[in-house]
Design an enzyme around this catalytic site. Structure first.
Site, PDB file in Angstrom:
ATOM      1  N   TYR A  29       5.221   2.605   0.477  1.00  5.19           N
ATOM      2  CA  TYR A  29       4.538   2.956  -0.769  1.00  5.19           C
ATOM      3  C   TYR A  29       3.223   3.703  -0.528  1.00  5.19           C
ATOM      4  CZ  TYR A  29       2.518   2.189  -5.433  1.00  5.19           C
ATOM      5  OH  TYR A  29       1.945   2.355  -6.663  1.00  5.19           O
TER       6      TYR A  29
ATOM      7  N   ALA B  86      -4.455   2.305  -4.294  1.00  2.00           N
ATOM      8  CA  ALA B  86      -5.322   1.841  -3.211  1.00  2.00           C
ATOM      9  C   ALA B  86      -4.531   1.534  -1.951  1.00  2.00           C
ATOM     10  CB  ALA B  86      -6.094   0.606  -3.661  1.00  2.00           C
TER      11      ALA B  86
END
Length: 350
Positions: free
Chosen positions: A163, A133
């Site tokens: 990330y 997410a």
């Protein structure tokens, strides 16, 4: 379409097909190895760069290899003969790790770049990529009362630095291998996975484990105080590990989801303060809260919109957070006691 199709009942799968699972020395992939083993699959190649004694779980009878998959030759070795590939290998952790080690997070792109190519060359039939997410546009996550994020909210792209961008670009690799080379690729965007056998200390742990450990430490020491990163208003949804492994299996065996990113998370939103309330209730104590407003805290709010997964699979992760946290707290409490007794606890090394 069979909405409940999994590997164990898929017409193209045999229980002696070779399944490759990377990142198997860690939390989610280690649990996935056990999941497929428990569903009767006898040939699982589990790969992680950590030495075997440091793996969180080791399932007996599996082919366990210690390989750094950022090296292409190691990906060639790992993918050889694999019918299905599950790529969960990455340098990652909780928000403290993600915000402080962005270069390491970005370098994980080497793993997916090499592994998907070698899986393609070896003739793998299905390739699963564990996304996050963190790919979602951060402008949509500035309010703790954030609306749930649907799959299209990844664009216009403004992922979390490091990330998040690595995951988004790796998703594109999976989509292009499907479009250009007709490889069946599958992409799940994980939302905060927690549960037994996960990291609970050492700097890479996520909020449920970190907060449970802090409450346990307070209870054990008698110093009923703990530090919370941020002001506690941040909101998240948290998915129990058993829902995660089941979801991975269903997604990877649904051809309607080829090269199609999909949320894999619960829609049960909770603030960090209320998560602490829940853990206090489980532990039977109350703690004094100190807020570190300079610590990494991530986005203000993030939740999973599960409209798409319910539409396609007729299912969504549904383990109530309190139920999952009771099991997780009990497991971490036992790990804490084991470490006090000088037993080796690889998921809690610090």
């Amino acid at each position: 379409m069979n909405k409940n199709r999994i590997a164990a009942n898929h017409p193209d799968r045999s229980k002696d097909d070779l399944i490759l699972i990377t990142g198997a020395g860690g939390f989610i992939a280690g649990s996935l190895v056990r999941y497929f083993h428990d569903h009767g699959f006898s040939r699982i190649r589990a790969v992680d760069k950590k030495p075997l004694p440091l793996w969180y779980q080791v399932v007996p009878g599996m082919e366990n290899l210690c390989l750094d998959l950022s090296v292409q030759a190691n990906c060639e070795r790992a993918a050889q003969g694999a019918v299905e590939v599950y790529n969960l290998a990455a340098d990652m952790g909780g928000m403290g790790f993600i915000e402080n080690f962005r270069v390491e997070c970005l370098r994980s792109i080497l793993i997916n770049t090499h592994l998907i190519e070698e899986a393609y060359r070896s003739g793998a039939e299905r390739y699963f990529f564990s996304s996050s997410a963190c790919v979602y546009n951060t402008d949509l996550q500035k309010d703790p009362s954030v609306r749930a994020l649907k799959e299209s909210d990844a664009f216009p792209a403004m992922s979390e630095r490091g990330y998040g961008w690595e995951k988004l670009l790796s998703e594109m690799f999976c989509q292009e291998y499907a479009a250009e080379r007709k490889m069946k690729t599958f992409i799940a965007r994980f939302h905060n996975v927690y549960g037994p056998n996960g990291t609970w200390d050492g700097g890479r742990e996520k909020a449920p484990a970190a907060l449970a450990r802090k409450v346990i430490e307070a209870k054990e020491s008698g110093d009923l105080a703990m530090t919370i990163w941020g002001d506690g208003s941040q909101t998240r949804s948290f998915m129990y590990i058993d829902d995660c492994t089941k979801g991975i299996d269903q997604i990877a065996h649904c051809d309607d989801l080829i090269a199609t990113p999909i949320n894999l998370g619960t829609s049960e939103l909770i603030s960090i303060n209320n998560l602490v309330n829940m853990i206090e209730d489980i532990a039977g104590i109350k703690v004094e809260r100190n807020y570190d407003l300079e610590a990494p805290r991530g986005v203000a709010g993030r939740n999973s919109d599960n409209t798409f997964i319910k539409q396609v699979l007729g299912w969504e992760p549904d383990t109530p957070l309190r139920e999952g946290m009771k099991k997780t707290y009990a497991w971490i409490e036992q790990q804490y006691q084991d470490r006090k007794s000088r037993k080796f606890t690889p998921a809690g090394i610090h």
